[in-house]
Design an enzyme around this catalytic site. Sequence first.
Site, PDB file in Angstrom:
ATOM      1  N   HIS A 311       0.871  -1.155   0.061  1.00  0.00           N
ATOM      2  CA  HIS A 311      -0.049   0.011   0.081  1.00  0.00           C
ATOM      3  C   HIS A 311       0.920   1.166   0.099  1.00  0.00           C
ATOM      4  O   HIS A 311       1.734   1.153   0.549  1.00  0.00           O
ATOM      5  CB  HIS A 311      -0.858  -0.150   1.129  1.00  0.00           C
ATOM      6  CG  HIS A 311      -2.149   0.957   0.965  1.00  0.00           C
ATOM      7  ND1 HIS A 311      -2.147   2.427   1.238  1.00  0.00           N
ATOM      8  CD2 HIS A 311      -3.281   0.734   0.517  1.00  0.00           C
ATOM      9  CE1 HIS A 311      -3.257   2.925   0.942  1.00  0.00           C
ATOM     10  NE2 HIS A 311      -4.064   1.771   0.581  1.00  0.00           N
ATOM     11  N   ASP A 368      -7.816  -5.655  -0.180  1.00  0.00           N
ATOM     12  CA  ASP A 368      -8.131  -6.643  -1.308  1.00  0.00           C
ATOM     13  C   ASP A 368      -7.834  -7.804  -1.208  1.00  0.00           C
ATOM     14  O   ASP A 368      -8.073  -8.975  -2.122  1.00  0.00           O
ATOM     15  CB  ASP A 368      -7.709  -5.863  -2.743  1.00  0.00           C
ATOM     16  CG  ASP A 368      -8.477  -4.620  -2.937  1.00  0.00           C
ATOM     17  OD1 ASP A 368      -9.498  -4.508  -2.567  1.00  0.00           O
ATOM     18  OD2 ASP A 368      -7.867  -3.677  -3.373  1.00  0.00           O
TER      19      ASP A 368
HETATM   20  N1  CMC Z   1       3.847  -7.610  -4.943  1.00  0.00           N
HETATM   21  C1  CMC Z   1       5.205  -7.544  -5.156  1.00  0.00           C
HETATM   22  N2  CMC Z   1       6.101  -6.469  -5.122  1.00  0.00           N
HETATM   23  C2  CMC Z   1       5.506  -5.240  -4.727  1.00  0.00           C
HETATM   24  C3  CMC Z   1       3.973  -5.083  -4.452  1.00  0.00           C
HETATM   25  C4  CMC Z   1       3.284  -6.445  -4.540  1.00  0.00           C
HETATM   26  N3  CMC Z   1       1.922  -6.320  -4.306  1.00  0.00           N
HETATM   27  N4  CMC Z   1       3.860  -3.945  -4.250  1.00  0.00           N
HETATM   28  C5  CMC Z   1       4.799  -3.343  -4.331  1.00  0.00           C
HETATM   29  N5  CMC Z   1       5.781  -4.009  -4.561  1.00  0.00           N
HETATM   30  C6  CMC Z   1       7.240  -3.783  -4.905  1.00  0.00           C
HETATM   31  C7  CMC Z   1       7.516  -2.986  -5.826  1.00  0.00           C
HETATM   32  O1  CMC Z   1       7.931  -3.781  -7.147  1.00  0.00           O
HETATM   33  C8  CMC Z   1       8.786  -1.935  -5.495  1.00  0.00           C
HETATM   34  O2  CMC Z   1       9.882  -3.009  -5.596  1.00  0.00           O
HETATM   35  P1  CMC Z   1      11.427  -2.288  -5.964  1.00  0.00           P
HETATM   36  O3  CMC Z   1      11.771  -1.430  -4.866  1.00  0.00           O
HETATM   37  O4  CMC Z   1      12.484  -3.517  -6.172  1.00  0.00           O
HETATM   38  O5  CMC Z   1      11.224  -1.696  -7.495  1.00  0.00           O
HETATM   39  C9  CMC Z   1       8.584  -2.103  -4.209  1.00  0.00           C
HETATM   40  O6  CMC Z   1       7.820  -2.949  -3.509  1.00  0.00           O
HETATM   41  C10 CMC Z   1       7.997  -0.423  -3.753  1.00  0.00           C
HETATM   42  O7  CMC Z   1       6.701  -0.758  -4.559  1.00  0.00           O
HETATM   43  P2  CMC Z   1       6.020   0.796  -5.301  1.00  0.00           P
HETATM   44  O8  CMC Z   1       5.333   0.150  -6.256  1.00  0.00           O
HETATM   45  O9  CMC Z   1       7.062   1.707  -5.548  1.00  0.00           O
HETATM   46  O10 CMC Z   1       4.958   1.390  -4.061  1.00  0.00           O
HETATM   47  P3  CMC Z   1       4.018   2.164  -4.308  1.00  0.00           P
HETATM   48  O11 CMC Z   1       3.472   2.982  -2.874  1.00  0.00           O
HETATM   49  O12 CMC Z   1       3.947   2.921  -5.413  1.00  0.00           O
HETATM   50  O13 CMC Z   1       2.784   1.177  -4.615  1.00  0.00           O
HETATM   51  C11 CMC Z   1       0.805  -0.192  -4.743  1.00  0.00           C
HETATM   52  C12 CMC Z   1       1.536   0.737  -3.995  1.00  0.00           C
HETATM   53  C13 CMC Z   1      -0.453  -0.612  -4.015  1.00  0.00           C
HETATM   54  C14 CMC Z   1       0.374   0.520  -6.058  1.00  0.00           C
HETATM   55  C15 CMC Z   1       1.767  -1.442  -4.757  1.00  0.00           C
HETATM   56  O14 CMC Z   1       2.159  -2.052  -3.576  1.00  0.00           O
HETATM   57  C16 CMC Z   1       0.942  -2.578  -5.618  1.00  0.00           C
HETATM   58  O15 CMC Z   1       1.000  -2.540  -6.731  1.00  0.00           O
HETATM   59  N6  CMC Z   1       0.145  -3.730  -4.917  1.00  0.00           N
HETATM   60  C17 CMC Z   1      -0.678  -4.502  -5.523  1.00  0.00           C
HETATM   61  C18 CMC Z   1      -1.689  -3.877  -5.972  1.00  0.00           C
HETATM   62  C19 CMC Z   1      -3.034  -3.890  -4.722  1.00  0.00           C
HETATM   63  O16 CMC Z   1      -2.993  -4.525  -4.185  1.00  0.00           O
HETATM   64  N7  CMC Z   1      -3.552  -2.721  -5.034  1.00  0.00           N
HETATM   65  C20 CMC Z   1      -4.700  -2.369  -3.907  1.00  0.00           C
HETATM   66  C21 CMC Z   1      -4.246  -1.467  -2.881  1.00  0.00           C
HETATM   67  S1  CMC Z   1      -5.543  -1.449  -1.548  1.00  0.00           S
HETATM   68  C22 CMC Z   1      -6.821  -0.867  -2.216  1.00  0.00           C
HETATM   69  C23 CMC Z   1      -6.933   0.579  -2.432  1.00  0.00           C
HETATM   70  O17 CMC Z   1      -7.058   1.159  -1.417  1.00  0.00           O
HETATM   71  O18 CMC Z   1      -6.594   0.776  -3.691  1.00  0.00           O
END
Ligand code: CMC
Length: 445
Positions: A311, A368
């Site tokens: 998240h 989720d």
């Molecule tokens: N599985 C595997 N790796 C992950 C995941 C995941 N679910 N989420 C983040 N990472 C990794 C990402 O690849 C990155 O790795 P690295 O540092 O090696 O490049 C690191 O963790 C940081 O991730 P980020 O994408 O920079 O973090 P963010 O804050 O931009 O992303 C997020 C937040 C929710 C988009 C992401 O965690 C994600 O894509 N999760 C899966 C989708 C998901 O479950 N979304 C629902 C969120 S809760 C409902 C809502 O309120 O929307």
Amino acid sequence: MTPQGTATLALGDKNYSLPVFEGSEGEKAIDISTLRKQSGAVTLDYGYQNTGSCASTITYLDGEKGILRYRGYPVEELAAKSRFVEVAYLLINGKMPDAQEREEWSLLLNRHSMFHEDMRHFFYRFPDRAHPMAILSAMVVSLSAFYPELSQHRGDEGEEAINIAATRLLSKLRTIAAFSYKKSIGEPFVYPRHDLSYCANFLNMMFYSPVHPYEIDPVVVQALSVLLILHADHEQNCSTAAVRLVGSARVNLYAAVAAGICALWGPLHGGANQMAIEMLEEMMARGITPRQRIEQIKNSKGKDLLYGFGHRVYKHYDPRATVIKETCYRVLKALNIQDPLMDIALEMEDLALRDEFFISRNLYPNIDFYSGIILRAMGIPKNMFTVMFALGRLPGWIAHWKEAHEDPRFKLQRPRQVYVGPTLRHLEPGQCTTEPSHMPLARSR
Ligand code: CMC
């Protein structure tokens, strides 16, 4: 808001003074709105990871401590003690309804639950395999054609017109959602009933059929209410930010909410609930073990994600995930369901929480990860999961739209950028098909 202090920014050999504001929970914010005027510089923040776009009284979220409160009330308390319609009232009106307000609110929701009969025909024009989120967004924006009172928001509609539009939307979204499901399975629409509560009515519209009468189970009604409460608001998330941004152009409420629905559909946001279940189903169908799947994700270099994990703001745990997991156990037990996907999900969670890859990136289950298991137990098909999220998030979208429009500082939202493209250049002869003599010359003004 009055500034509580100043921050000094040193840029080159000059210092710039910027006001600092403090929120009611002690959060500090540096107001950079005059920075460009003062210094010529803009701020750059990819994904708005550190940018506050407004001051809000609706929801407080502390991602480090795992706190989520609507209008000051902890979400866990609201989930345990109140119903979704009360929480919707709280978010939109800023207070819990008293007995009379609750009564009037329910009457209003019932009164506006049907939509113009002509809109029913829209459903027949969508292809059978249309995703319900496409139908939902199209139907919501269409409401502005049938209920044009707020078709252009000028700011002088009066509170009553806005309240009616908000109630109408809240009530009709539920009917639209259920009708889009009925359309997708080719069954006749079931109309809303005035004697049923919001959640019971929705379940009845979804599952009643003249051939298979549907018995409304209070356990399912209660679980649905909890699920919708947990989704009801989440401060400046992607879809709410979309509602505010699109709304800042002063479009009507329906158009702004349709934009929110489209944003929610994405797999990184509300679409993650469908992705999470599809992953678990695929693992079961293809015999992929949780350990193998976790390794695939880790080795994918960010291309493959564990949906339902991670998240932007929660970095230790998502308080909604805790409540949803407990609700999941309760519903499965009460309905006597043994869902093999629950076992896979539990094992995935356990492995991920002990794995350095997930620990070092602060990746924990979000709302989720388990919501899909409850929705499956209720009989909701997986392409409707994000629609359920939208139903829950609607009061939040409405509350933010309303709050923004009541705020005298609500300006057209128009971010800046840092241009990194080519500097001035001119077309070479032969680069274009049009003869230079036919082209009107751009005149400088
Ligand atoms: N599985 C595997 N790796 C992950 C995941 C995941 N679910 N989420 C983040 N990472 C990794 C990402 O690849 C990155 O790795 P690295 O540092 O090696 O490049 C690191 O963790 C940081 O991730 P980020 O994408 O920079 O973090 P963010 O804050 O931009 O992303 C997020 C937040 C929710 C988009 C992401 O965690 C994600 O894509 N999760 C899966 C989708 C998901 O479950 N979304 C629902 C969120 S809760 C409902 C809502 O309120 O929307």
